[in-house]
Design a protein around this motif. Structure first.
Motif, PDB file in Angstrom:
ATOM      1  N   ALA A   9      76.855  37.796   6.569  1.00 48.87           N
ATOM      2  CA  ALA A   9      77.302  36.948   5.465  1.00 48.87           C
ATOM      3  C   ALA A   9      76.157  36.654   4.504  1.00 48.87           C
ATOM      4  N   VAL A  10      74.965  36.355   5.038  1.00 48.60           N
ATOM      5  CA  VAL A  10      73.824  36.039   4.178  1.00 48.60           C
ATOM      6  C   VAL A  10      73.337  37.286   3.446  1.00 48.60           C
ATOM      7  N   ALA A  11      73.252  38.412   4.153  1.00 49.86           N
ATOM      8  CA  ALA A  11      72.818  39.652   3.503  1.00 49.86           C
ATOM      9  C   ALA A  11      73.763  40.032   2.372  1.00 49.86           C
ATOM     10  N   GLY A  12      75.055  39.803   2.580  1.00 50.34           N
ATOM     11  CA  GLY A  12      76.019  40.091   1.525  1.00 50.34           C
ATOM     12  C   GLY A  12      75.783  39.240   0.294  1.00 50.34           C
ATOM     13  N   ARG A  13      75.492  37.980   0.494  1.00 48.42           N
ATOM     14  CA  ARG A  13      75.221  37.096  -0.640  1.00 48.42           C
ATOM     15  C   ARG A  13      73.930  37.504  -1.352  1.00 48.42           C
ATOM     16  N   LEU A  14      72.911  37.884  -0.583  1.00 54.33           N
ATOM     17  CA  LEU A  14      71.673  38.350  -1.198  1.00 54.33           C
ATOM     18  C   LEU A  14      71.920  39.602  -2.041  1.00 54.33           C
ATOM     19  N   ALA A  15      72.718  40.527  -1.507  1.00 50.83           N
ATOM     20  CA  ALA A  15      73.010  41.767  -2.230  1.00 50.83           C
ATOM     21  C   ALA A  15      73.798  41.497  -3.509  1.00 50.83           C
ATOM     22  N   GLU A  16      74.521  40.380  -3.558  1.00 48.76           N
ATOM     23  CA  GLU A  16      75.256  39.993  -4.762  1.00 48.76           C
ATOM     24  C   GLU A  16      74.353  39.326  -5.802  1.00 48.76           C
ATOM     25  N   GLY A  17      73.079  39.136  -5.449  1.00 46.99           N
ATOM     26  CA  GLY A  17      72.145  38.524  -6.386  1.00 46.99           C
ATOM     27  C   GLY A  17      71.998  37.032  -6.224  1.00 46.99           C
ATOM     28  N   LYS A  18      72.519  36.484  -5.141  1.00 45.87           N
ATOM     29  CA  LYS A  18      72.434  35.045  -4.938  1.00 45.87           C
ATOM     30  C   LYS A  18      71.079  34.653  -4.353  1.00 45.87           C
ATOM     31  N   VAL A  19      70.653  33.448  -4.686  1.00 47.74           N
ATOM     32  CA  VAL A  19      69.406  32.886  -4.175  1.00 47.74           C
ATOM     33  C   VAL A  19      69.746  32.007  -2.978  1.00 47.74           C
ATOM     34  N   ILE A  20      69.005  32.208  -1.885  1.00 48.10           N
ATOM     35  CA  ILE A  20      69.328  31.580  -0.601  1.00 48.10           C
ATOM     36  C   ILE A  20      68.226  30.616  -0.181  1.00 48.10           C
TER      37      ILE A  20
END
Length: 600
Positions: A401-412
């Motif tokens: 889930a986190v890797a997917g958000r990172l790949a979408e350009g989101k900042v974590i």
């Protein structure tokens, strides 16, 4: 800190508590039978940036992590000699600070460290005072894993020493030569930092980041301020300095020399400031290389250990690694004053036992408090309702889930496991992003970290893939040196203007879940690295508690917060939270001056 004795089997050998305090960035470190089991900064608990007070909370936390109480300690070590420091303070003279009759005089108290150790910690046993530069040297040598080494410590000032050369062999560590105050490479760097309008003791990193934008056209002028002898020692031209002036350490004579007035803090940064920063950086690197040559001649060793605040100049360290005479270089990752707590504890252990601490090389600085997943669940249940995803027992699902958000350009915002000791976030309390985004760096600087646009970000890369993306032939787990970016990928978010990066190599053995997150991201994108920066806003300490992390998340433009096993997306939060917290800042604690190095 109860008097009940609860010594555990792990504490069968001597328990030594090391403390650094009363200047800036106070910290505590705990050695149990020669093994470093915990270390932490007081600022993380009090939320006061560079908190100088006795580290009561950090001490308590270190003992709690080891299952010990203050009565289980065999010796408390302090990272400098207060009497020697007072001698230098009185020689310097009282500065013309508005509060010199109150807080400045309060600092002129050689009995304060022992008194507070007794009164505030409730400690009645043995106290060892260790000279400041010996604490620095020990923090590097005794945790390097080397059987023998040259040791170089460089900072602003300890008691009197500003630079020390030493030799470590087995359990023995001896400082054999030093340069004394007021001649100081660290103070030279800090003086120009203040002249450039940045906060002394904090803005030196900014000067280092600014330097690659400029040309060294003031190199000769900066060189006139410091004379380096043939043998590697040096002296400052003191006609240019006033270390007690609260308006700045460099005065009108320096302005006349370079023809550039001091920059007003927060004003526009121009090409001339880039050039001045670059000139200072070049002179610093060249001076350190001469010092390193001296260390090699004195010791005959193929190993070098470094500590002191100047050792955190990652560009200079890279030149030392590449151009210096040593086969192996170890920089203590908490090389500033906080790391003195490790060093004085190590010296005290050697004095107690006649032996060095355990000779394992320091491979991880995840030495602070850990996370409590169930406690976080209770916190979120009380405050966030159902606006989060619960991945307890499903790490693979969390990482995907986190890797997917990172790949979408989101900042974590990433909060997991034990927190880091030292100035770098290394996967415990980090802000993460995809390093391939063209606008990622500008976005994080402007609306997440809320800091200057020129400041670079570092990459965290899977250790086995580091050589494919960086000119680096050894592990670099602590972000302590720069190297050239040679990646076939476009990595604008972590590539500085001079095509360099300050790399963290990550292994599963030392940073399990963080390593597995990067690997999951690589499986999804083909990119085995992430942008990794400290989880904090400008002017604040790195987050410590889940509440700190939640508040930082709400007050910035971080897209998603990962609290251990839980994922919170900004769009899922109550809108009232986002509206109310957005842009708020805690009050900035007052300082005597940001442009002068407080020698008291």
């Amino acid at each position: 800190m109860s008097a009940q004795n609860t010594r555990t089997p792990a504490a069968a050998g001597p328990v030594v508590l090391g403390i650094s305090a009363h200047f800036h960035d106070s910290a505590a470190a705990l050695l149990v039978d020669g093994r470093l089991v915990a270390a932490s900064h007081e600022e993380r608990y009090t939320r006061r940036k560079q908190d100088p007070d006795l580290p009561i909370d950090a001490v308590r936390d270190c003992l709690d992590q080891a299952g010990l109480r203050i009565t289980d300690v065999d010796c408390v070590a302090y990272y400098e000699d207060p009497a020697k420091k007072l001698h230098r303070q009185l020689w310097t003279g009282l500065p013309a600070f508005p509060d010199s009759s109150a807080s400045a005089l309060y600092r002129l108290d050689a009995d304060r460290p022992l008194r507070e150790i007794r009164d505030l910690l409730g400690w009645e046993g043995r106290v060892e005072f260790v000279d400041h530069h010996l604490s620095h040297a020990a923090s590097a040598y005794y945790f390097s894993g080397f059987d023998d080494s040259a040791v170089l410590t460089v900072d602003a000032v300890g008691e009197w020493a500003t630079t020390s050369w030493g030799i470590g062999r087995g359990a023995s560590l001896e400082l054999v030569e030093q340069v004394e105050f007021p001649h100081s490479l660290g103070l030279l760097y800090s003086a120009v930092t203040g002249y450039l309008g940045f906060e002394v003791n904090e803005g030196e990193y900014k000067v280092m980041g600014l330097a690659p934008y400029g040309e060294p056209r003031f190199r000769d002028e900066i060189g006139r301020l410091i004379h380096v002898t043939e043998d590697g020692s040096f002296r400052l031209d003191l006609d240019y300095f006033d270390f007690t002036d609260p308006d700045g350490m460099l005065g009108e004579r320096f302005t006349s020399l370079i023809g550039v007035p001091p920059r007003v803090p927060e004003s526009e940064i121009g090409k001339v400031h880039h050039d001045l920063a670059r000139s200072l950086q070049v002179v610093t690197e060249e001076t350190l290389l001469r010092m390193v040559d001296k260390a090699h001649r004195m010791s005959g060793s193929e190993n070098l250990c470094m500590a002191g605040g100047v050792a955190l100049n990652v560009v200079a360290v890279r030149r030392i690694v590449e151009e210096g005479p040593f086969a192996r270089v170890f920089v203590q990752p908490a090389a500033g004053d906080a790391g003195g707590s490790l060093g004085c504890a190590a010296v005290a252990h050697q004095r107690l036992t006649g032996e060095r601490p355990r000779q394992d090389r320091l491979t991880s600085v995840l030495l602070g408090s850990g996370t409590d997943s169930d406690g976080i669940a209770r916190l979120l249940g009380a405050y966030a309702g159902r606006s989060f995803a619960d991945f307890r027992g499903d790490e693979a699902g969390l990482l995907d889930a986190v890797a997917g958000r990172l790949a979408e350009g989101k900042v974590i915002g990433w909060y997991h496991g034990r927190e880091e000791f030292g100035p770098r976030s290394l996967g415990g309390r980090s802000i993460l992003a995809d390093p391939r985004g063209d606008d990622t760096r500008d976005r994080i600087n402007a609306s997440v970290k809320m800091r200057e646009a020129f400041r670079p970000f570092a990459p965290a890369v899977l250790a086995e893939h580091a050589h494919e993306h960086f000119r680096l032939d050894h592990e670099s787990p602590f972000m302590l040196e720069t190297c050239e970016v040679v990646s076939p990928l476009s990595l604008p978010a972590i590539t500085h203007v001079d095509k360099s990066a300050r790399v963290q190599t990550v292994t599963e053995a030392t940073n399990g879940r963080f390593y597995r997150l990067i690997r999951t991201f690589a499986d999804r994108t083909g990119c085995p690295l992430l942008l990794n920066t400290s989880f904090n806003l400008r002017g604040e300490p790195i987050v410590h508690t889940p509440v700190d992390a939640l508040l930082c998340f709400l007050r910035s433009d971080i897209d998603c917060l990962v609290l251990d096993d839980f994922v919170l997306d900004r769009e899922a939060l109550p809108q009232s939270w986002v509206t109310w917290f957005k842009g708020t800042r805690p009050p900035r604690r007052s300082r005597v001056s940001d442009s002068v190095y407080t020698l008291l």
